[in-house]
Each structure stands twice: as C-alpha cells, then as structure tokens.
Design an enzyme around this catalytic site. Structure first.
Site, PDB file in Angstrom:
ATOM      1  CE  LYS A 100      -3.881   1.902   2.705  1.00  0.00           C
ATOM      2  NZ  LYS A 100      -4.691   1.695   3.933  1.00  0.00           N
ATOM      3  CB  SER A 175      -7.958   3.392   3.194  1.00  0.00           C
ATOM      4  OG  SER A 175      -7.038   2.843   4.129  1.00  0.00           O
ATOM      5  CB  SER A 199      -8.029   0.493   5.998  1.00  0.00           C
ATOM      6  OG  SER A 199      -8.788   1.656   6.248  1.00  0.00           O
TER       7      SER A 199
END
Length: 553
Positions: A100, A175, A199
């Site tokens: 990420k 997210s 997330s």
C-alpha cells in the site's frame, strides 16, 4: 505531460512468448512460487515477469497500481544468482508482493495517493518493509488507496478511482482498496495494508480475500503515513490463510521499536511466533459470540443488505452443524455507528502525527511541511488542487486541522475506549468465548460515487486494539455488472495476542468450504514478454467521480 499521466504506456521492443511456457501467476501462493523456482521449473525472473505482465495487461480494469518498482527485475536476477549458488534463504524468497502506498520505501516515493506527496521520497524503508525484504520478498510496486487512508472508497488525487474487479460499478473497499483489488486479480502473491478503522478488513471482504488486523503493538507502525496512534495497525492481505500467516510472521520480525511504544506492550511469550504453523483447529467445541447489533436485520428486503445476511446465516448454520456453539450477544453497547460517534479519536491525533511524519530528517524530496500545508494546496484558477477529500469528510478534516490531544473531549473519549475495552473483555469472559463473529459490512461494498463506505463494522477492533481475521463467506447473486456476484466477508475477532487461535479458526473455515473465487477476467492467461526492463504502468486519474472534487475542503 508529467510522470503521472493518465495514459498507460508499455515497454517498447518486447518479444512476447506463449503464456504456456511462463510461470502461471493466477491464484499463485507462496508455496506454488517456491515449488516453481526450487524445482527448476521457472526462474525468479520468470516469476516476476509473469506478475508484471498481468499488471501491464489488466491494471486498466482495476486502477490498483500507482507505480512499479524499476528495480524488480534486477532484484529477481540477483536472486537467480543466489539460487544457482545454493544460497537461497528466507521464507519469502522471490515472492512478489505489493505495498500500500503509505509504507515508506527507500527506492520508490511514498505518496499516500496524494498529488501533494508525489515527490515525497523516504530515505529509509519502514521496519516492516525491511523485514519483508530480509526474508526475500520482491517489492513489485505500490498500490492505490483511499487518499491518506482516510476513508473506504479508495479514490485518490494521484491514483484515481480504484475499481472492484468483481463489479466495475463498485469500489474495492478501503482504504487498502488498491491492495485488495491487486491481490484478487493476481497482480502479486500477497499485499500489505493498514487499518485505522476497517482498512485491512474492508478490501478483504470486498475482494474474496483473507486478512488479519493484528493486535495493536504486534507490528511497529514506524515508517507508515499515520492517522491515529490509537487506531492504526498494519498487516497483510492474501488469497489464502496460510499466506496471511507467513506474511504476518515476517512482518512481526521487526520486533520492539522504541519509536512506536505500543510495541513495548507485547508480552515476551507473544514475540517471535511462527504463525505459519497453523493449528489443526476443530470447529466442534468452539464457542463463538454473534454480535447481533452488527447486522442490519431490518434490511432483508434491501438487495444491498439481504445477500450479506443470507451469507452469514448460511455460515452460522454450517458452523453449528459442525459442532460450534453460537451465542447471541445483544448488549446495546455493541452498535458500530454509536461506538464510532462516541469514541473515535482520529481527528484529535491526525495533525500532530502527520506534522511529525512530514518533519522527519529521513523524508526527502518535495513534500508539504505540515498537514496545514498539505491541505492548503486547494483548487484555484491556476491549479486543479493537489489533494482529494470526500465531501462527507470535510468536517472531519477541518476539525483535525485545529484539534489536538490536548482537547478535553479527546481525554473523555480515551476514557470511554478504556471502558469499551473492559466491556469487550467481560463479554469474552462471561460467555467463555473463543471468538466473536459478525459481517465486515452490513451491506454490499458501495457503488462508485457513493458518499462514503457506509455499513462497516471495524470500529470495535480499531478502538480496543483487538486482533481480527477476515474470511470470505460468499457472494451476492450474479448480475450484469457482477458476473459471479459481489464478495462478502466475515470478521472473526479475538482477545489481544490470540492471532494464532483466530488464524486456526479461519483455516478451519477455509478447509471446510472453499469460498474464494477469482474475478472472471482475472482467470484469463496472459502472454509474458521477455522484459528488458520493468514496464511503466501509470494510474488513471481521469476516472475520479465528479462527486469528489479535487482540492476542495
């Protein structure tokens, strides 16, 4: 045209060969990669090339990738030399992964998905990234995310809108939505995410994947773009429980970190655990609490809610049939919306943490000096703006810019979190529970352009620091836009530092019924070029829904 053009380009002058001679990256696992390279079926370069080819061919379907690591093939070549010399070591030797894009990497920018951070270049790897590299992982690149990891739509000013690979009209959760979409599409073996409220678990649920939100403190958060010292943890997302367990084992090797004092809370007995030695957990005899307040029982006529309840009902019946005891938990305190409204403390911690992150000597390249500077880069007559905030978040961000941990409300909420944590421990003890289960999201993952990723249940674990394993439990009905349906996931929450127990329960469920299915288009073969260099894959920024204006607060 700048380096983040919305046009996807490919590496020129490549000579393609049949996919039948290449490593098959589809649904690949750590074990299948290791079998291929250690048996001599494929080289490490061929393995990496196979994943790069999938990204190059299909990223336009998901917009999951922000940037690729230009050194990935050189690293693979070095590993082939090490392998030829008989010196290959590491539980992740030659395992291609994606991070990420809020994990610090010394060889790629760390942007948080924000145009304002596009040139922000750490000079040191986050300790978790260094641990992955020490075990032989090859970082293929960085995945799209909801900008600065603040929500669950997975849209960003730099990366554009990430798309759910199962239904192109929906978000991939968030997210860590770019990671979830990428893992589902076999762009890597596994990926990393962060979890402030939902997330890690939201993308796993929305993409038919497994994940673990570890106990707060088990993995250091140093080198991760922060939001909340209370909420934040990091962890892996993968297509199998075993790969989650191996990745967790490696990420935990970063150990005690004086820069993240939560790591001091890990008991000695819970350090250096090999989570990959999965227990042979039997479902018979398990006592599982069911949080009734985390369901939308009144929504059975709603096509967005009914599939979730049906999937949970089917799995609860299956667990009962195999000997587990389900105990309804009806305490009024367990209401996700009420918990978030009463105890969420992100807005009091965000500015101070971000100001400290942006001021670190190890952060080079052009970047905002403070969070105020970041959000000052607004849309104007001469600029489209360099950040993206959902309209539903305007109040949150504006409040965060003037709030701090000195606020009286912050201390009241911290006391409330202590009471909530005690109440959860009491629920486990009074009912003699092994774990608590509930749907990750009360409804299907939302459509593109939605105001927020509503209906999620992650706040309980986020505030109490509890570990959670997420497992796929089914799909909605097929539709024109979702040819095999929309994925649905379950959370399995446990006591602090009971990751091994939770992984064992998840593994027992995975063995009982294989639920995970790849997206339809991701099942196709891809011709793998003989790459001379890593291709350039640029995110599609032009697809940001009009509901999310850039540079507006």
């Amino acid at each position: 045209m700048d380096n983040y053009s919305t046009r996807r380009s490919t590496n020129p002058g490549l000579q393609a060969r049949s996919a039948n001679n290449a490593f098959d990256a589809r649904e690949a696992t750590i074990d299948s990669v290791h079998h291929a390279i250690f048996s001599g079926l494929n080289t490490c370069r061929e393995v990496v090339s196979s994943f790069l080819a999938r990204i190059e061919a299909y990223n336009e379907r998901t917009n999951a990738i922000i940037t690729l690591n230009p050194n990935a093939l050189k690293i693979a070549d070095h590993m082939d030399e090490v392998l030829a010399a008989g010196n290959a070591t590491g539980s992740l030797f030659c395992i291609p992964i994606l991070l990420k894009d809020n994990y610090d990497t010394s060889d790629m920018p760390t942007t948080g998905g924000a145009l304002a951070m596009r040139e922000s270049q750490p000079t040191e790897d986050a300790p978790s990234v260094a641990a992955l590299k020490r075990e032989g992982a090859i970082i293929l690149g960085k995945a799209n995310l909801h900008e600065m990891a603040l929500e669950g739509i997975s849209v960003s000013s730099l990366g554009g809108q990430a798309i759910n690979p199962y239904d192109s009209t929906r978000t991939p959760g968030g997210s860590s939505g770019g990671t979830g979409a990428a893992v589902a599409a076999s762009f890597c073996v596994f990926g990393t995410g962060t979890d402030t409220v939902n997330s890690l678990r939201s993308p796993a649920s929305a993409n038919s994947l497994f994940s673990i939100r570890p106990t707060r403190g088990l993995i250091t958060r140093t080198g991760i773009i922060p939001i909340s010292v209370t909420h934040d943890v990091i962890g892996p997302i993968a297509r199998t429980i075993k790969d989650v367990a191996v990745a967790l084992t490696v990420m935990c090797k970063s150990g005690y970190d004086p820069a993240d004092n939560a790591t001091a809370l890990v008991p000695p007995a819970n350090r250096d655990i090999n989570y990959s030695a999965l227990p042979n957990t039997q479902l018979a005899g398990l006592r599982l609490g069911v949080l009734e307040g985390f369901f939308n029982h009144s929504g059975n006529s709603d096509p967005e809610v009914a599939p979730v309840n049906a999937a949970m009902d089917a799995w609860m019946a299956r667990l009962t049939a195999h000997g587990a005891t389900l105990i309804p938990i009806n305490e009024s305190i367990y209401n996700a919306s009420a918990i978030q409204a009463a105890y969420d403390v992100q807005r009091y911690e965000y500015r101070e943490l971000m100001d400290a992150y942006l001021a670190r000597p190890s952060l080079s390249g052009a970047h905002p000096s403070t969070l105020q500077d970041f959000y000052a880069r607004k849309a104007s007559k001469t600029s489209a703006g360099e950040f993206l905030v959902l309209p539903s978040q305007y109040e949150y961000v504006n409040t965060a810019l003037v709030s701090s941990t000195a606020n009286a409300t912050y201390h009241e909420r911290r006391l409330g979190i202590q009471n909530l944590t005690l109440a959860l421990a009491n629920t486990f003890a009074s009912h003699t529970l092994d774990a608590i289960i509930y749907p990750e999201q009360k409804n299907l993952v939302v459509h593109l352009g939605s105001a927020s990723q509503f209906g999620r249940n992650g706040i309980l674990a986020a505030l109490t620091g509890s570990p959670v394993v997420t497992v796929p439990i089914g799909f909605s009905k097929e539709s024109e836009t979702a040819p095999i349906g929309v994925p649905i996931g379950m959370e399995i929450l446990g006591r602090p530092f009971e990751e091994k127990k939770l992984l064992g329960i998840g593994y027992a469920m995975e063995k009982l019924r294989k639920v995970r299915r790849a997206p339809v288009w991701a099942r196709e073969e891809v011709d793998v070029p003989e790459y001379k260099e890593v291709p350039i894959v640029r995110p599609e920024r032009g697809d940001v829904p009009g509901e999310y204006p850039l540079g507006t607060l």
